[in-house]
Design an enzyme around this catalytic site. Structure first.
Site, PDB file in Angstrom:
ATOM      1  N   ASP A  28       0.825  -1.211   0.000  1.00  0.00           N
ATOM      2  CA  ASP A  28       0.000   0.000   0.000  1.00  0.00           C
ATOM      3  C   ASP A  28       0.862   1.265   0.000  1.00  0.00           C
ATOM      4  OD1 ASP A  28      -2.307  -1.461   0.047  1.00  0.00           O
ATOM      5  OD2 ASP A  28      -2.989  -0.788   2.013  1.00  0.00           O
ATOM      6  N   ASP A  29       0.216   2.382  -0.315  1.00  0.00           N
ATOM      7  CA  ASP A  29       0.813   3.727  -0.224  1.00  0.00           C
ATOM      8  C   ASP A  29       1.950   3.957  -1.212  1.00  0.00           C
ATOM      9  OD1 ASP A  29      -0.961   3.872   1.889  1.00  0.00           O
ATOM     10  OD2 ASP A  29       0.564   3.648   3.442  1.00  0.00           O
ATOM     11  N   HIS A 149      -7.553   3.934   1.123  1.00  0.00           N
ATOM     12  CA  HIS A 149      -6.545   4.345   2.105  1.00  0.00           C
ATOM     13  C   HIS A 149      -7.229   4.479   3.461  1.00  0.00           C
ATOM     14  CE1 HIS A 149      -2.915   6.155   3.584  1.00  0.00           C
ATOM     15  NE2 HIS A 149      -3.396   7.379   3.674  1.00  0.00           N
TER      16      HIS A 149
END
Length: 326
Positions: A28-29, A149
């Site tokens: 993620d991110d 998110h």
């Protein structure tokens, strides 16, 4: 399969055993900062992750998209309504999605505003569509999967808009963060346990919505109990064992079951590898957060690429893959 040099004539070629699990390990991110990008690429090249989720409003998003192209990393969209600045220009001046400083309300702030009925779902839809457009500009294609998110995509009301947008654009996969074994992890601090339990409740309530819109997700989700310092080979092993025991759970499983072979479990492991962000470098407009600057990201990178972890996948017949392979 061609026989190896020196193999006996007539010897049967080695057959790879059928996997018991197809596991999407999602970093993620992606795009958060150059150090995060580098860590994620290193992790992918070492076989620790198989998929990434891009924050299009983050400071290093373009670099991340370019890296994904260069290294053929399967990439989806990490829809963001809680950190940084909206991608939709008309929402940057005055909208229900931002505070007086022009930034999203934050992980808990967004949830509180939503509970108070202060978030416009029309503006949520505008922002989600703007982020998908930006993703397409950066990568050249639509995302094959899209999650949220800080798990914003499973929140009340938001999940309906989210599912509608995915359905309209034929984005097939999302994430449903319901983790088997979540309640048997005594190491989780109280505040995290409380937050994860709420995420789980929201995710369970999202299932009928996602089902109605024909959205798919893997059978099993992992990652809440193995974030940051909680990631270790024993903890990952425990999470995988829970997932394998749970087995296929819904009709969206990719049907690898043929003949007498049992159906293959599909799963997603959410991870956050990277190198610690430099202060003032990265984030989505307000600079990097504490988790990003801590050593926990690098700890995840080290655990995911640990030889004993990769050996565990092999031993448990877990095959890493991307959402497009499910």
């Amino acid at each position: 399969m061609a026989p190896t040099p020196g193999s006996l004539m007539g010897a049967r070629p080695a057959i790879m055993p059928q996997p018991r699990m197809m596991l999407v390990v999602t970093g993620d991110d992606f795009g958060y900062c150059p150090r995060r990008n580098q860590g994620i690429v290193d992790c992918f090249q070492a076989g620790g992750i198989s998929n990434v989720s891009l924050l299009v409003n983050a400071s290093a998003a373009k670099e991340a998209a370019d890296l994904a192209k260069r290294h053929s990393i399967p990439i989806g969209l990490h829809a963001n309504l809680s950190e940084g600045i909206p991608a939709c220009q008309s929402l940057q001046q005055a909208s229900t999605l931002i505070n007086q400083r022009g930034f999203f309300h934050g992980k808990m702030g967004f949830r509180q505003a939503l509970e108070r009925g202060q978030i416009s779902m029309k503006q949520v839809e505008l922002e989600l569509r703007a982020q998908i457009r930006l993703f397409r500009e950066l990568t050249g294609h639509l995302p094959h999967h899209m999650d949220g998110h800080q798990h914003i995509h499973v929140l009340p009301e938001v999940r309906e808009v989210f599912a509608q947008v995915l359905s309209d654009l034929r984005i097939p996969y999302t994430r449903v963060p319901v983790e088997t074994g979540l309640h048997s992890c005594p190491w989780l601090p109280t505040h995290l346990r409380r937050f994860y339990t709420q995420v789980e409740k929201d995710a369970l309530d999202s299932i009928p919505v996602f089902t109605r819109y024909g959205i798919r997700w893997p059978d099993v989700y992992l990652g809440l109990t193995t974030m940051g310092q909680n990631m270790s080979v024993p903890n990952l092993q425990k999470a995988l064992s829970h997932a394998l025991a749970a087995g296929p759970s819904h009709s969206t499983t990719s049907s690898s079951a043929s003949g007498s072979n049992p159906p293959v479990v599909t799963a997603e492991l959410m991870v956050h590898p990277g190198y610690p962000s430099h202060p003032q470098e990265g984030g989505c407009g307000e600079g990097p957060d504490d988790f990003s600057q801590s050593a926990e990201r690098q700890h995840e990178l080290r655990m995911l690429t640990d030889p004993s972890m990769l050996a565990l996948y092999s031993q448990k017949r877990v095959q890493l893959c991307a959402f497009k392979d499910l």
